[in-house]
Design an enzyme around this catalytic site. Sequence first.
Site: not given
Ligand code: BGC
Length: 756
Positions: A285
């Site tokens: 993430d």
């Molecule tokens: C979130 C994810 C997301 C990623 C990319 C993160 O802050 O937890 O769910 O896919 O950002 O945008």
Amino acid sequence: MTRMRNFLLAMALVSISMAAQAVDQAKMDRFIDDLMGKMTLQEKIGQLNLPVTGDIITGSTVSGDVVGKIRAGQVGGLFNMKGVKSIRQLQEVAVEQSRLGIPLIFGMDVIHGYETVFPIPFAMSMSWDMEAIKGSARIASVEATADGICWTFSPMVDICREPRWGRMSEGSGEDPFLGAAICRAMIEGYQGADLADKRSMMACVKHFALYGAPEAGRDYNTVDMSHVRMFNEYFPPYKAGVDAGAGSFMTSFNVIDYIPATGNRWLMTEVLRDRWGFDGFVVTDYTAISEMTNHGMGDLQTVSAMALKAGTDMDMVADGFLGTLEKSLAEGKVSIQDIDKACRRILEAKYKLGLFDDPYRYLDSKRASKEIYTAEHRAAARQLATETFVLLQNKDNVLPLQRTAKIALVGPLANTRANMPGTWSVAAASDRYSTLLEAMRRAVGDRGQVMYAKGCNVCYDAELEKNSTMFGREMRDNRPVDVMRDEAVRIARECDVIVAAMGEPSEMSGESSSRSSLTILDAQKDLLTALLATGKPIVLLNFSGRATVMDWEVENIPTIMNVWFGGSEAADAICDVVFGDVAPSGKLTVTMPRNEGQIPIYYNHLNTGRPNPKWFTKYTSNYLDVPNDALFPFGYGLSYTTFEYSPMTLSSNTMPVDGSITATVTVTNTGSHEGAEVVQLYIRDMVGSIARPVKELKGFQRISLKPGESRTVTFTIDREMLKFYNQDLEYVCEPGDFQVMIGPNSRDVQSLDFKL
Ligand code: BGC
């Protein structure tokens, strides 16, 4: 251009029409062996790097000099850029200006649709309609691939019993069986029959793992639970993702057994790959690698090596792999095999998507205008949205409304456009969507009248409202409280019925949007009180991205329908249901608490040694000040019609270990409105080697019935349905006594016993 031609020529032998057929493993291996044979160490590490660019930023760090890095072969993919034109520019840099011309993979948070926005995932789960959910993912895939995206960071399958956590809105609620079914449906929709189809995109199951169980409901917070609970209650949807062939997984931000998921070898390798056989790649993430430093796991070099060795392949935004792996290799902290393994997995994903065959295959500038936000896609979104609304109570049958009625539409969410699609709709084109007021006036035409007054802000605290209406979704009104309220009361007095569009604005749920109080906010509750004094019937349309606490509303407001966030077509869909063209059929996929102190409250809990189904009895498991049971149970939802269940029958009250039995019930529509019902099957294992839940969902069927129509619903029960992970984490079914339950929700069930 020359470089690209050389690259294509060199690869021609192995790449001919690879995209047209299912992947031939040996052929793919040869292609990637050959390519990796040409790659320098830096280029291999470059494939593991996923910076962010474009205008959709979902974290607090932004990547620098992305173009320079692409040219230098230091980027494997990019995410959250919108539009073929800008994506093509960067793909051209990769393909034509980097040494080996390896194409980039372009990802995006396509969470519940693209420009045609479907209801938020939490709402979609309330439909219990797997075909429609699969269809929504397919449409999302058609639209996103028409706009240059070939990889979505979805489905989010984190089981959640924690409504304080804002990201409950992004998942499928509290149940592992339903969650697994939805995960499968979404992956089938996104990836289609063939990932190399230009209208298919790669799915990414997230957030692995257990992200939905943060302590105190605070986002990113510590998670701690037994392995037995993980395997039985939280892991099933992730495992379903592996079984459905998801191409990628995303790590979660939280710790598991005190080790951040991103650096957790047990999780990423032993469970995900060795036990479940996942053969795709794992992306972190957003900055999850560098965040491991805050978790106390060491400096960037240490945590990057830890993540790679754990089985994490791609680094989202942290620059940890890019900045430190070369040094770690020289110091013997990682091996070249570790780097090669991760690089190979990412190249394989690109190969399966057909990007080596044609790096521009998702960049056809003619598709977007024809395939995005089409009438057909919008109709599907509208239809699914109508299935997600949950009618919680309808005293005196206030709903459905007559189109000839004089309606007072009030509330802070009645006339907002940007708010309708819901959180995590990064590709939304909100200016094209209707507000509820517009849709209602359209639906009524000149037959009736819809008067409107906002009536109040989201809440009195302007700062809280600001933080809950980010990303261009602000709606603050600076008029004095009493002026706004009086205006609403005045129009309410002139009308036959009040429709109150209230609840949470869309950014009050979603990432980093935890709440400690789950009630309807102060200003809105005060407005409701003032409206009640008019004596007019009130329909409360509750917008929300989580379970809310509504004890006061249930007591005072005759009709309450939860409409969540229904997507781009939400406004019309709400009108379809409010005016009775479609009966509500959504069923809760979360238990609604009476107050926050009951949390976590969920239907599939264990029994205590001192159970107490009623209120207070000394020395039993209960509270002094609130009953144990839910305000509304899991699986609950009303219609405009009524359904009668016949007594259940079992084909036998004994089941051979290798055989099956059936449970049957006949459901009749006994009202005067056509409607859909979700018939639910629960099972209880009466005695086990470990304590077993009081009931677990094991089957469901959504059926539509005309007035007076009956349907016989049959569930086949076999040993697979009776299995669970025991103390040694073996997946077993244990002979003995079981109870089968069938009903319209998890509370109002009839039951029969059988023996295995
Ligand atoms: C979130 C994810 C997301 C990623 C990319 C993160 O802050 O937890 O769910 O896919 O950002 O945008």
